[in-house]
Scaffold this motif. Sequence first.
Motif, PDB file in Angstrom:
ATOM      1  N   GLY B 232       0.840  -1.198   0.000  1.00 47.59           N
ATOM      2  CA  GLY B 232       0.000   0.000   0.000  1.00 47.59           C
ATOM      3  C   GLY B 232       0.872   1.243   0.000  1.00 47.59           C
ATOM      4  N   LEU B 233       0.583   2.167  -0.895  1.00 48.09           N
ATOM      5  CA  LEU B 233       1.401   3.380  -0.997  1.00 48.09           C
ATOM      6  C   LEU B 233       0.560   4.562  -0.547  1.00 48.09           C
ATOM      7  N   ASP B 234       0.768   5.003   0.688  1.00 48.19           N
ATOM      8  CA  ASP B 234       0.015   6.150   1.183  1.00 48.19           C
ATOM      9  C   ASP B 234       0.947   7.343   1.360  1.00 48.19           C
ATOM     10  N   ALA B 235       0.421   8.409   1.921  1.00 41.15           N
ATOM     11  CA  ALA B 235       1.170   9.669   1.975  1.00 41.15           C
ATOM     12  C   ALA B 235       2.373   9.588   2.906  1.00 41.15           C
ATOM     13  N   TRP B 236       2.448   8.543   3.727  1.00 44.43           N
ATOM     14  CA  TRP B 236       3.581   8.395   4.640  1.00 44.43           C
ATOM     15  C   TRP B 236       4.529   7.312   4.146  1.00 44.43           C
ATOM     16  N   THR B 237       4.456   7.050   2.846  1.00 42.62           N
ATOM     17  CA  THR B 237       5.302   6.024   2.246  1.00 42.62           C
ATOM     18  C   THR B 237       6.238   6.670   1.228  1.00 42.62           C
ATOM     19  N   ALA B 238       7.511   6.330   1.323  1.00 41.73           N
ATOM     20  CA  ALA B 238       8.500   6.749   0.330  1.00 41.73           C
ATOM     21  C   ALA B 238       8.873   5.539  -0.519  1.00 41.73           C
ATOM     22  N   VAL B 239       9.090   5.782  -1.797  1.00 39.91           N
ATOM     23  CA  VAL B 239       9.440   4.702  -2.719  1.00 39.91           C
ATOM     24  C   VAL B 239      10.780   5.034  -3.367  1.00 39.91           C
ATOM     25  N   ALA B 240      11.736   4.123  -3.210  1.00 42.51           N
ATOM     26  CA  ALA B 240      13.051   4.300  -3.831  1.00 42.51           C
ATOM     27  C   ALA B 240      13.240   3.189  -4.855  1.00 42.51           C
ATOM     28  N   VAL B 241      13.260   3.573  -6.122  1.00 35.22           N
ATOM     29  CA  VAL B 241      13.407   2.590  -7.192  1.00 35.22           C
ATOM     30  C   VAL B 241      14.893   2.484  -7.517  1.00 35.22           C
ATOM     31  N   GLU B 247      12.441  -3.114 -16.731  1.00 36.75           N
ATOM     32  CA  GLU B 247      11.000  -3.378 -16.726  1.00 36.75           C
ATOM     33  C   GLU B 247      10.432  -3.245 -15.320  1.00 36.75           C
ATOM     34  N   VAL B 248      11.144  -3.810 -14.352  1.00 37.98           N
ATOM     35  CA  VAL B 248      10.678  -3.706 -12.963  1.00 37.98           C
ATOM     36  C   VAL B 248      10.644  -2.243 -12.534  1.00 37.98           C
ATOM     37  N   ASP B 249      11.701  -1.516 -12.872  1.00 43.33           N
ATOM     38  CA  ASP B 249      11.740  -0.095 -12.511  1.00 43.33           C
ATOM     39  C   ASP B 249      10.554   0.649 -13.130  1.00 43.33           C
ATOM     40  N   HIS B 250      10.289   0.359 -14.397  1.00 45.17           N
ATOM     41  CA  HIS B 250       9.195   1.033 -15.098  1.00 45.17           C
ATOM     42  C   HIS B 250       7.854   0.727 -14.426  1.00 45.17           C
ATOM     43  N   ARG B 272      19.821   8.454 -19.525  1.00 47.95           N
ATOM     44  CA  ARG B 272      18.713   7.600 -19.935  1.00 47.95           C
ATOM     45  C   ARG B 272      17.379   8.128 -19.434  1.00 47.95           C
ATOM     46  N   LEU B 273      17.423   9.176 -18.616  1.00 48.83           N
ATOM     47  CA  LEU B 273      16.212   9.618 -17.935  1.00 48.83           C
ATOM     48  C   LEU B 273      15.136  10.089 -18.912  1.00 48.83           C
ATOM     49  N   GLY B 274      15.551  10.846 -19.925  1.00 50.55           N
ATOM     50  CA  GLY B 274      14.575  11.368 -20.880  1.00 50.55           C
ATOM     51  C   GLY B 274      13.748  10.261 -21.511  1.00 50.55           C
ATOM     52  N   ALA B 275      14.415   9.211 -21.944  1.00 46.04           N
ATOM     53  CA  ALA B 275      13.704   8.109 -22.593  1.00 46.04           C
ATOM     54  C   ALA B 275      12.768   7.409 -21.611  1.00 46.04           C
ATOM     55  N   ARG B 276      13.204   7.316 -20.366  1.00 46.09           N
ATOM     56  CA  ARG B 276      12.363   6.637 -19.377  1.00 46.09           C
ATOM     57  C   ARG B 276      11.131   7.478 -19.062  1.00 46.09           C
ATOM     58  N   LEU B 277      11.320   8.793 -19.003  1.00 48.90           N
ATOM     59  CA  LEU B 277      10.166   9.669 -18.771  1.00 48.90           C
ATOM     60  C   LEU B 277       9.200   9.598 -19.946  1.00 48.90           C
TER      61      LEU B 277
END
Lengths: 350, 350
Positions: B232-241, B247-250, B272-277
Amino acid sequence: MKLPDPPLNQASEIAGDWPLHGLAEDMRPALAQALARGAAGLATIISLGEGGPRPVGAQMVFGMESRAGFLSGGCIEADVEAHARACMADGRPRRLVYGEGSPWPDIRLLCGARIEILVERLASDDDAARALLALAEAREPAAWISDGERRLCAPASDPAPTWPGAFSRRFDPPPRLVVFGGDPTALAVASLGAQSGFSTTLVRPKGPIAPPPLAGVAYRRDDVAGAVAAVGLDAWTAVAVCGHDEEVDHEALLAALPSAASYVGLLGARRRLGARLDRLRAAGVAETDLQKLRAPIGLDLGGKAPFEVAVAIIGEIMASRHGQPALARRPVSTPDGDGQAAKPPGGGKS
Amino acid sequence: MKLPDPPLNQASEIAGDWPLHGLAEDMRPALAQALARGAAGLATIISLGEGGPRPVGAQMVFGMESRAGFLSGGCIEADVEAHARACMADGRPRRLVYGEGSPWPDIRLLCGARIEILVERLASDDDAARALLALAEAREPAAWISDGERRLCAPASDPAPTWPGAFSRRFDPPPRLVVFGGDPTALAVASLGAQSGFSTTLVRPKGPIAPPPLAGVAYRRDDVAGAVAAVGLDAWTAVAVCGHDEEVDHEALLAALPSAASYVGLLGARRRLGARLDRLRAAGVAETDLQKLRAPIGLDLGGKAPFEVAVAIIGEIMASRHGQPALARRPVSTPDGDGQAAKPPGGGKS
């Protein structure tokens, strides 16, 4: 230069393995351990395309049954290890190329980078390896030069004798951290410092006899002068004064500020800082040495929990080691100055 | 309001003790443990002079044979504990004043601050304590109101019923961290996150069966959608990819960016960031959600070693939680923009 060797191992990852062996950055301790048991394999990134995950000079060390370090994050480590073990067996160095321009593009680098790696065998009595470890022990910067067949390690202050086809890198003495204090914040700073690769000593004069139960943290309970003399404050040493006792803090700053220590920070309330600086001036500390002081200590992350302060302090030490200009801050001589550094993490100590 | 109680214990420090009990910031787990065994003592900083070491609302919890938290760094903890144990025995709340204005100035606060503390007894079935723990479990912000005799805990969204002489503070749900990846850097991020008080989950789809040997880190090896739904991703959750698999990152970004997660960062090469965005845009991610992305992830500390990247990432998450404006950075839409953020710590992944 020889042609790169082909990949031996198609596995892109060592299955079932969590790469804890990659957490350490400095390969010298692993090298010393490996050489104590026999020959070692050393793999070094000697050239890199744009955007590689690990810098040129990053290394892995392979011992009889050990591995340490990482080179890519999983793409190539298993293949490099296979080559290294073959090299340890036959003594022949290898140059491996992964990614763009590799004649054997079987192993795909997700970053698209080109990584070139030198793999070499070090006998347990290798002169260069012994010099490398001795210079680390003596805390002298070292220059390491190798083409895989011939190696040299000498003080970095000597004129570097390099030759065509050889790779060279510098080894600074292992970074050290001295933490003064004994409260939860000081414990968090020392613990994170040790985990981050600093040879860390917690100093708490007249502290408990038993050392703190923190992995990798040395402990001294003698007085400030004795502790500082025993540890030694050189240019690769950071000092974090997180004490609780104003006298101990003062003595620690008296010792650290004029020393060669490259980082000196003080945890404490901003409003008391002026009086503490005046006392240091009165004790003869020069203005240039006072300018070195990071106070209040740490990046302005806004938190006061022990690990928040620890991350703020260790982060500031890392940034200062890497000369990050983004972290420039107002000089300590204007503690109530421009207001840019609101909510310092180390806002006060009782 | 009653007069403050006198100091019971003149010891300025619990001798021989290393205060590991102070490393945790969130007292709710310690409170749950203490109440499971009987009554608990709760000490809360309810008022503070300038420059105190710990913020208003900081707490200690005392159980039958346990203590957790810290209030000053050693000056007052032993005395507070003595009062708390007396309170646990007789049920009578105490208000303690240390430092300036204390009628019993026997215990000196080195910071010169004034600290006022409410000490109260919580029965093992205390309604407010049960509500506090239940709201944490339900991940709802809670308002805690107490005068030491009468307590109330309700969802923070309700109109807060407070009364004269009562102290109130807010409890947000415990912070969480989800790390995608499995290489040494991801392991360092997860480990430091857990130590820093985040409920941390490492997600590595199809990863090893055995969990990573990291204290306090939960582990999931199912696919991204399953892992995200379970955590569950709520407002008190940080996500570090910090993954290794594009594929998993995407997929992780597809799930995290439109979610309520307050922090989403991506480790990877800037080029590589531009292509990923673009790929995320093509998959329907809104520009406002893309603006949330921290990429390259982490403070610009300049290092690439696993714990250097971990400190950079956890430090950025802490700063973002505390709303530190000093850490504002260029928007992700200009990845090759103004050049202020040279040498990002997460410069690339192979």
